[in-house]
Design an enzyme around this catalytic site. Structure first.
Site, PDB file in Angstrom:
ATOM      1  N   ASP A  33       0.826  -1.207   0.000  1.00 19.94           N
ATOM      2  CA  ASP A  33       0.000   0.000   0.000  1.00 19.94           C
ATOM      3  C   ASP A  33       0.863   1.261   0.000  1.00 19.94           C
ATOM      4  O   ASP A  33       1.972   1.261   0.530  1.00 19.94           O
ATOM      5  CB  ASP A  33      -0.892   0.047   1.247  1.00 19.94           C
ATOM      6  CG  ASP A  33      -2.042  -0.943   1.197  1.00 19.94           C
ATOM      7  OD1 ASP A  33      -2.135  -1.709   0.224  1.00 19.94           O
ATOM      8  OD2 ASP A  33      -2.840  -0.950   2.154  1.00 19.94           O
ATOM      9  N   HIS A 172       3.902  -2.073   3.178  1.00 19.98           N
ATOM     10  CA  HIS A 172       3.787  -0.715   2.647  1.00 19.98           C
ATOM     11  C   HIS A 172       5.064  -0.311   1.916  1.00 19.98           C
ATOM     12  O   HIS A 172       6.164  -0.543   2.424  1.00 19.98           O
ATOM     13  CB  HIS A 172       3.512   0.275   3.782  1.00 19.98           C
ATOM     14  CG  HIS A 172       2.205   0.049   4.467  1.00 19.98           C
ATOM     15  ND1 HIS A 172       2.028  -0.924   5.425  1.00 19.98           N
ATOM     16  CD2 HIS A 172       0.993   0.650   4.304  1.00 19.98           C
ATOM     17  CE1 HIS A 172       0.761  -0.915   5.834  1.00 19.98           C
ATOM     18  NE2 HIS A 172       0.122   0.033   5.181  1.00 19.98           N
TER      19      HIS A 172
END
Length: 206
Positions: A33, A172
């Site tokens: 992400d 991430h």
């Protein structure tokens, strides 16, 4: 202690979101992400290429706009992409029209029918509107790579005990997580491969 594994009842309470995939197939789904980021995303792509692993990148539109070459590279190397809004807004604290416009604006830079809400939070009304055009992808295992209070050894221990076939895993590719991801990801990959699990991208629905 924080929850790494998403409780099963979440799937029952929110059945209009995808929390994982079939346990019958020997696969897991690695996702990232917040990128693309010019520092950490190329490093991740290099590692994935070296290990012959494919992943799904949920990209922030503002970052995709600035790093179009990275979007092209992600796709050219066989990975999948998803929409993560234009400016990483939290749905529950954002007016519907503003939030939905953010997703639409991001779509101009991220051509995908997959959507993951930033922070995993959005209103029911936003969910129903987005479901008309997107598959909302959540997760079943969160790495907490962003939480510097949690030792990497704890994360890896949880991964060893908890990750199973069908899981959607979240890391991430943003600057705040970069140093931890560079240590965590190679070892996480080893753990998953030792479990005889296969990495697969989340495919868009036609």
């Amino acid at each position: 202690m924080k929850l790494f594994k998403t409780p099963r009842f979440f799937r029952w309470i929110f059945p209009n979101k995808t929390w994982g995939f079939s346990r019958l197939e020997n696969t897991v789904y690695l996702t990232f992400d917040d990128g693309p980021d010019p520092q950490i995303t190329p490093w991740i792509l290099d590692l994935l290429k070296e290990r012959n692993i494919q992943a799904t990148f949920f990209c922030v539109g503002a970052n995709a706009e600035k790093s179009r070459d990275l979007i092209k590279r992600i796709l050219s190397e066989g990975h999948s992409i998803g929409n993560h809004s234009m400016r990483h807004e939290k749905g529950v604290k954002t007016a519907n029209n503003v939030y939905l416009e953010s997703v639409r604006e991001a779509h101009g830079h991220i051509s995908s029918t997959l959507f993951r809400p930033p922070y995993g939070r959005l209103k029911i009304s936003q969910t129903w509107e987005l479901k008309k055009e997107y598959e909302i992808i959540m997760w079943s295992w969160l790495s907490y790579d962003f939480d510097h209070r949690i030792p990497l050894e704890t994360i890896l221990s949880k991964a060893q005990k908890q990750i199973k076939a069908g899981d959607i895993l979240v890391l991430h590719d943003n600057p705040k997580c970069a140093d931890r991801v560079k240590v965590l990801l190679p070892q996480l990959i080893d753990i998953i491969l030792d479990k005889k699990l296969v990495f697969r991208v989340i495919e868009q629905k036609a």
